[in-house]
Design a protein around this motif. Structure first.
Motif, PDB file in Angstrom:
ATOM      1  N   UNK A   9      64.717  32.998  33.125  1.00 50.88           N
ATOM      2  CA  UNK A   9      65.517  33.475  32.005  1.00 50.88           C
ATOM      3  C   UNK A   9      65.439  34.993  31.813  1.00 50.88           C
ATOM      4  N   UNK A  10      64.405  35.627  32.333  1.00 51.45           N
ATOM      5  CA  UNK A  10      64.278  37.075  32.138  1.00 51.45           C
ATOM      6  C   UNK A  10      64.744  37.865  33.357  1.00 51.45           C
ATOM      7  N   UNK A  11      65.216  37.150  34.365  1.00 48.03           N
ATOM      8  CA  UNK A  11      65.692  37.809  35.587  1.00 48.03           C
ATOM      9  C   UNK A  11      67.193  38.046  35.543  1.00 48.03           C
ATOM     10  N   UNK A  12      67.601  39.183  36.097  1.00 47.19           N
ATOM     11  CA  UNK A  12      69.006  39.369  36.422  1.00 47.19           C
ATOM     12  C   UNK A  12      69.252  38.647  37.738  1.00 47.19           C
ATOM     13  N   UNK A  16      78.615  40.800  45.204  1.00 42.18           N
ATOM     14  CA  UNK A  16      79.719  39.926  44.802  1.00 42.18           C
ATOM     15  C   UNK A  16      79.775  39.842  43.277  1.00 42.18           C
ATOM     16  N   UNK A  17      78.661  39.475  42.671  1.00 39.91           N
ATOM     17  CA  UNK A  17      78.621  39.320  41.218  1.00 39.91           C
ATOM     18  C   UNK A  17      77.176  39.339  40.746  1.00 39.91           C
ATOM     19  N   UNK A  18      77.005  39.811  39.519  1.00 35.73           N
ATOM     20  CA  UNK A  18      75.689  39.824  38.889  1.00 35.73           C
ATOM     21  C   UNK A  18      75.832  39.297  37.472  1.00 35.73           C
ATOM     22  N   UNK A  19      74.834  38.561  37.036  1.00 33.54           N
ATOM     23  CA  UNK A  19      74.746  38.150  35.642  1.00 33.54           C
ATOM     24  C   UNK A  19      73.348  38.530  35.154  1.00 33.54           C
ATOM     25  N   UNK A  20      73.302  39.300  34.088  1.00 39.62           N
ATOM     26  CA  UNK A  20      72.015  39.776  33.603  1.00 39.62           C
ATOM     27  C   UNK A  20      71.310  38.695  32.793  1.00 39.62           C
ATOM     28  N   UNK A  73      75.409  39.378  30.591  1.00 42.81           N
ATOM     29  CA  UNK A  73      76.510  40.278  30.929  1.00 42.81           C
ATOM     30  C   UNK A  73      76.827  40.091  32.407  1.00 42.81           C
ATOM     31  N   UNK A  74      78.087  40.185  32.752  1.00 40.82           N
ATOM     32  CA  UNK A  74      78.494  39.967  34.131  1.00 40.82           C
ATOM     33  C   UNK A  74      79.211  41.196  34.687  1.00 40.82           C
ATOM     34  N   UNK A 107      80.704  34.059  37.884  1.00 40.05           N
ATOM     35  CA  UNK A 107      79.264  33.812  37.972  1.00 40.05           C
ATOM     36  C   UNK A 107      78.787  33.273  36.627  1.00 40.05           C
ATOM     37  N   UNK A 108      77.863  32.317  36.685  1.00 38.49           N
ATOM     38  CA  UNK A 108      77.299  31.755  35.464  1.00 38.49           C
ATOM     39  C   UNK A 108      75.866  31.339  35.743  1.00 38.49           C
TER      40      UNK A 108
END
Length: 115
Positions: free
Chosen positions: A30-33, A48-52, A56-57, A69-70
């Motif tokens: 839960x604390x990782x991007x 490609x995609x990041x979710x913090x 935030x994406x 991304x989810x």
């Protein structure tokens, strides 16, 4: 021991869809991007995609609204829904977990899009 295990890759026709999953263990998810990256033959690995951790994406410019991304913190899993796939999306897709300066990578999953 940290493990990131990707799944969901495969062969799909142009215009089709795939959903990639990355199951994490050994980290406080839960604390990782979390991110998805890809590498095509002869090319550099690209975002490609990041979710913090705050959900935030951000996406690579080539995504153009085709991917989402989810994450599900209860399942320690990050997803990448890919629609309207193109042959240019053919690559090995990698999952990455990042907390501060520490990064972990999965082994990758192959996505092949036929024309």
């Amino acid at each position: 021991q940290v493990q990131l295990v990707e799944s969901g890759g495969g062969l799909v026709q142009a215009g089709g869809s795939l959903r990639l999953s990355c199951a994490a263990s050994g980290i406080i998810f839960s604390i990782c991007d979390m991110g998805w990256y890809r590498q095509a033959p002869g090319k550099q690995r690209e975002l490609v995609a990041v979710i913090t951790s705050g959900e935030r994406t951000m996406y690579g410019d080539f995504v153009k609204g085709r991917f989402i991304i989810s994450r599900d913190n209860a399942k320690n899993t990050v997803y990448l829904q890919m629609d309207s796939l193109e042959p240019e999306d053919t690559a090995v897709y990698y999952c990455k977990a990042k907390f501060r300066s520490t990064e972990y990578w999965g082994q990758g999953t192959q996505v092949t899009v036929s024309s």
